[in-house]
Write a protein that holds these residues in place. Structure first.
Motif, PDB file in Angstrom:
ATOM      1  N   VAL A 171      -7.966   0.616  16.591  1.00 15.37           N
ATOM      2  CA  VAL A 171      -7.620  -0.336  17.528  1.00 15.37           C
ATOM      3  C   VAL A 171      -6.522  -0.962  17.493  1.00 15.37           C
ATOM      4  O   VAL A 171      -6.656  -1.306  16.626  1.00 15.37           O
ATOM      5  N   GLY A 172      -5.712  -0.310  18.208  1.00 18.41           N
ATOM      6  CA  GLY A 172      -4.456  -0.702  17.433  1.00 18.41           C
ATOM      7  C   GLY A 172      -4.189   0.493  16.479  1.00 18.41           C
ATOM      8  O   GLY A 172      -4.082   1.289  16.150  1.00 18.41           O
ATOM      9  N   PRO A 173      -2.207  -0.219  16.084  1.00 20.21           N
ATOM     10  CA  PRO A 173      -1.774   0.769  14.600  1.00 20.21           C
ATOM     11  C   PRO A 173      -2.407   1.061  13.354  1.00 20.21           C
ATOM     12  O   PRO A 173      -3.199   0.022  13.298  1.00 20.21           O
ATOM     13  N   PRO A 174      -2.652   2.492  13.159  1.00 23.69           N
ATOM     14  CA  PRO A 174      -3.400   2.524  12.236  1.00 23.69           C
ATOM     15  C   PRO A 174      -2.287   1.314  10.907  1.00 23.69           C
ATOM     16  O   PRO A 174      -1.313   1.240  10.452  1.00 23.69           O
ATOM     17  N   GLY A 175      -3.502   0.508  10.188  1.00 23.33           N
ATOM     18  CA  GLY A 175      -2.767  -0.556   9.462  1.00 23.33           C
ATOM     19  C   GLY A 175      -2.234  -1.936   9.684  1.00 23.33           C
ATOM     20  O   GLY A 175      -1.167  -2.281   9.141  1.00 23.33           O
ATOM     21  N   HIS A 234      -2.438  -6.580   3.153  1.00 19.58           N
ATOM     22  CA  HIS A 234      -1.895  -6.529   4.131  1.00 19.58           C
ATOM     23  C   HIS A 234      -1.723  -5.741   5.214  1.00 19.58           C
ATOM     24  O   HIS A 234      -1.744  -5.661   6.644  1.00 19.58           O
ATOM     25  N   ALA A 235      -2.195  -4.535   5.154  1.00 21.30           N
ATOM     26  CA  ALA A 235      -1.820  -2.956   5.751  1.00 21.30           C
ATOM     27  C   ALA A 235      -3.748  -3.001   6.168  1.00 21.30           C
ATOM     28  O   ALA A 235      -4.534  -2.173   5.677  1.00 21.30           O
ATOM     29  N   VAL A 236      -3.788  -3.297   7.493  1.00 22.62           N
ATOM     30  CA  VAL A 236      -5.372  -3.861   8.181  1.00 22.62           C
ATOM     31  C   VAL A 236      -5.688  -2.703   9.281  1.00 22.62           C
ATOM     32  O   VAL A 236      -4.452  -2.972  10.505  1.00 22.62           O
ATOM     33  N   SER A 237      -6.117  -2.149   9.275  1.00 19.97           N
ATOM     34  CA  SER A 237      -6.795  -1.540  10.980  1.00 19.97           C
ATOM     35  C   SER A 237      -7.858  -2.798  11.482  1.00 19.97           C
ATOM     36  O   SER A 237      -8.299  -3.329  10.723  1.00 19.97           O
ATOM     37  N   LEU A 238      -8.165  -2.297  12.525  1.00 17.25           N
ATOM     38  CA  LEU A 238      -8.925  -2.896  13.710  1.00 17.25           C
ATOM     39  C   LEU A 238      -9.999  -1.915  13.938  1.00 17.25           C
ATOM     40  O   LEU A 238      -9.288  -0.980  14.790  1.00 17.25           O
ATOM     41  N   ASP A 265     -12.295  -4.395   1.496  1.00 18.93           N
ATOM     42  CA  ASP A 265     -13.224  -3.630   1.590  1.00 18.93           C
ATOM     43  C   ASP A 265     -12.143  -2.461   2.502  1.00 18.93           C
ATOM     44  O   ASP A 265     -11.499  -2.900   3.284  1.00 18.93           O
ATOM     45  N   ALA A 266     -12.006  -1.266   2.098  1.00 20.16           N
ATOM     46  CA  ALA A 266     -11.272  -0.096   1.990  1.00 20.16           C
ATOM     47  C   ALA A 266     -12.164   1.003   3.795  1.00 20.16           C
ATOM     48  O   ALA A 266     -12.990   0.427   3.206  1.00 20.16           O
ATOM     49  N   ILE A 325     -13.840  -4.879  13.510  1.00 24.70           N
ATOM     50  CA  ILE A 325     -14.085  -5.281  12.131  1.00 24.70           C
ATOM     51  C   ILE A 325     -12.674  -4.671  11.835  1.00 24.70           C
ATOM     52  O   ILE A 325     -11.868  -3.964  12.091  1.00 24.70           O
ATOM     53  N   THR A 326     -11.733  -5.866  11.223  1.00 21.69           N
ATOM     54  CA  THR A 326     -11.294  -5.493  10.055  1.00 21.69           C
ATOM     55  C   THR A 326     -10.815  -5.194   9.327  1.00 21.69           C
ATOM     56  O   THR A 326     -11.763  -5.553   8.521  1.00 21.69           O
ATOM     57  N   MET A 327     -10.411  -3.956   8.361  1.00 19.82           N
ATOM     58  CA  MET A 327     -11.006  -3.616   7.415  1.00 19.82           C
ATOM     59  C   MET A 327      -9.237  -2.726   6.580  1.00 19.82           C
ATOM     60  O   MET A 327      -7.580  -2.788   7.078  1.00 19.82           O
ATOM     61  N   ARG A 328      -9.365  -2.943   5.441  1.00 16.39           N
ATOM     62  CA  ARG A 328      -7.793  -2.535   4.567  1.00 16.39           C
ATOM     63  C   ARG A 328      -7.880  -1.056   4.876  1.00 16.39           C
ATOM     64  O   ARG A 328      -9.160  -0.035   5.186  1.00 16.39           O
ATOM     65  N   ASP A 329      -6.436  -0.212   5.183  1.00 20.50           N
ATOM     66  CA  ASP A 329      -6.604   1.174   5.296  1.00 20.50           C
ATOM     67  C   ASP A 329      -6.896   1.866   5.077  1.00 20.50           C
ATOM     68  O   ASP A 329      -7.680   3.431   5.541  1.00 20.50           O
ATOM     69  N   THR A 330      -6.816   1.848   4.107  1.00 21.11           N
ATOM     70  CA  THR A 330      -6.970   3.109   2.685  1.00 21.11           C
ATOM     71  C   THR A 330      -7.312   2.314   1.135  1.00 21.11           C
ATOM     72  O   THR A 330      -7.358   1.079   1.618  1.00 21.11           O
ATOM     73  N   ALA A 331      -7.983   2.443   0.400  1.00 17.91           N
ATOM     74  CA  ALA A 331      -7.917   1.983  -0.673  1.00 17.91           C
ATOM     75  C   ALA A 331      -7.277   1.650  -2.221  1.00 17.91           C
ATOM     76  O   ALA A 331      -7.172   0.595  -2.583  1.00 17.91           O
TER      77      ALA A 331
END
Length: 400
Positions: free
Chosen positions: A230-234, A185-189, A144-145, A174-180
């Motif tokens: 939270v933390g670096p994007p991606g 594995h480029a996950v943002s929290l 989910d992005a 919530i963990t999310m894919r950074d963009t569509a």
């Protein structure tokens, strides 16, 4: 919404004696409620309200934010005590503390200044949303992005098959894919208050064990400011390796050990009180010795890994080194398998009526069901294969 959620009692630094009294009272309450929580498969709201009131949601929050300012050694000790009374409640609390540590170490200045005092005051019980309908339990991937809305708002729509305590949480990480268009594995929290989200329960929780954790499926949607990443994007991998994974494995293992240890203590008291004629049997002695060894091995390895994590943090060395990851994964697999094995041995020793009965004076049947989940809670299969690959990177075999 319960009164405890709308009118939190501020956390207070306590002297050692008062803190011990608070902990003893919490353990007593959890022990009284444990059988009912298991029987009804209900979230332990009274237990969580007591943890809020005693300041335990702020257990790892620094004192400058109003928290208790406790460390990982304290977390491991208290998790064992709480789990010896009610494993479901202890795991709920331990996973909240895991999320709190993430925020302490990785939230940006504005988010930390606004959110950490609320967590410390007992206003915010945190839930973790890391599972996915596509990715399953793979922590470091997401399907989910995130989307970028007007005025740089971050829009999220997320489905998760397992969220411990999610229907009762005040905030979510919530963990999310950074963009569509980003790699999986480029996950943002992302942190989101409950009030910023639409939260829909899409699945129940009626399980063999751990019945009070209310870990049913959720669908979340909403918008948050960009500084709630939270933390670096991606860059969630950095956050996970530094905080979420080590604190999770330490806290979970402590909970499993605490539950098995408490059951063994109850079994020894029952044998001494009701089965004195069996205490001279060499077979009984041998079985008791094997149970004790299982618990000793988990306790010793837990202590060693906790000290290693503390050294890594103090030295600011790399938490992603092969040997550190092997030790963390080994802790989780060993604790989940050996504590379950120990309780299984206890059931065999206690016999059909006491070991297997739901109304037994020794609650082995409930502990056995609860601990069966330990190997499934972030699957051991995944950790065994990860450790095998990591072994090839640590050819000097750096043992703990």
């Amino acid at each position: 919404m319960s009164e405890s959620r709308t009118r939190p009692i501020p956390a207070r630094p306590a002297c050692d004696g008062r803190a011990q009294d608070d902990l003893d009272a919490l353990v007593a309450l959890l022990a009284v409620n444990a059988a009912g929580v298991d029987r009804t498969a209900c979230f332990p709201e009274e237990n969580l309200a007591a943890l809020r009131s005693a300041g335990y949601l702020g257990f790892l929050i620094p004192r400058r934010y109003g928290g208790m300012g406790r460390d990982l050694a304290d977390l491991v000790t208290v998790a064992q005590r709480l789990a010896g009374a009610c494993l479901s409640t202890a795991m709920i609390w331990a996973m909240h503390c895991q999320q709190a540590d993430v925020l302490v170490r990785h939230a940006g200045p504005r988010l930390a200044a606004e959110l950490l005092p609320r967590v410390a005051a007992g206003e915010v019980y945190l839930a973790s949303v890391t599972t996915g309908t596509v990715t399953g339990g793979h922590l470091l991937s997401a399907a989910d992005a995130l989307e970028r809305g007007i005025e740089e708002e971050i829009l999220l729509r997320r489905e998760a098959p397992v969220v411990t305590g999610g229907e009762h949480a005040d905030g979510f990480l919530i963990t999310m894919r950074d963009t569509a268009h980003a790699d999986g594995h480029a996950v943002s929290l992302v942190y989101a208050d409950r009030d910023a989200l639409t939260v829909e329960a899409t699945g129940g929780w009626n399980t063999l064990g751990m019945r009070g954790t209310a870990s049913g499926a959720l669908k979340l949607s909403g918008a948050v400011p960009p500084d709630q990443v939270v933390g670096p994007p991606g860059g969630f991998r950095e956050v996970a390796l530094d905080s979420m994974i080590p604190v999770g494995h330490l806290a979970w293992s402590a909970c499993w050990l605490g539950a098995a240890r408490s059951s063994f203590s109850a079994l020894l008291r029952w044998l001494s009180r009701e089965q004195r004629e069996r205490l001279s049997s060499p077979l009984v002695h041998e079985r008791l010795g094997r149970i004790r060894l299982d618990l000793e091995l988990v306790s010793g390895y837990l202590g060693g890994v906790r000290q290693e994590v503390e050294r890594v943090r103090a030295d600011r060395s790399r938490p992603d080194s092969a040997e550190v990851q092997i030790h963390l994964n080994s802790l989780k697999t060993a604790a989940s398998e050996l504590t379950y094995q120990a309780v299984d041995r206890m059931v065999q020793l206690a016999g059909l009526a006491v070991g297997y009965g739901t109304d037994s004076p020794v609650p082995l049947e409930r502990t056995l069901r609860d601990l069966r989940s330990a190997a499934l809670n972030y699957s051991n299969d995944r950790l065994w294969t990860a450790n095998g690959a990591l072994c090839l990177l640590d050819r000097g075999v750096t043992l703990l």
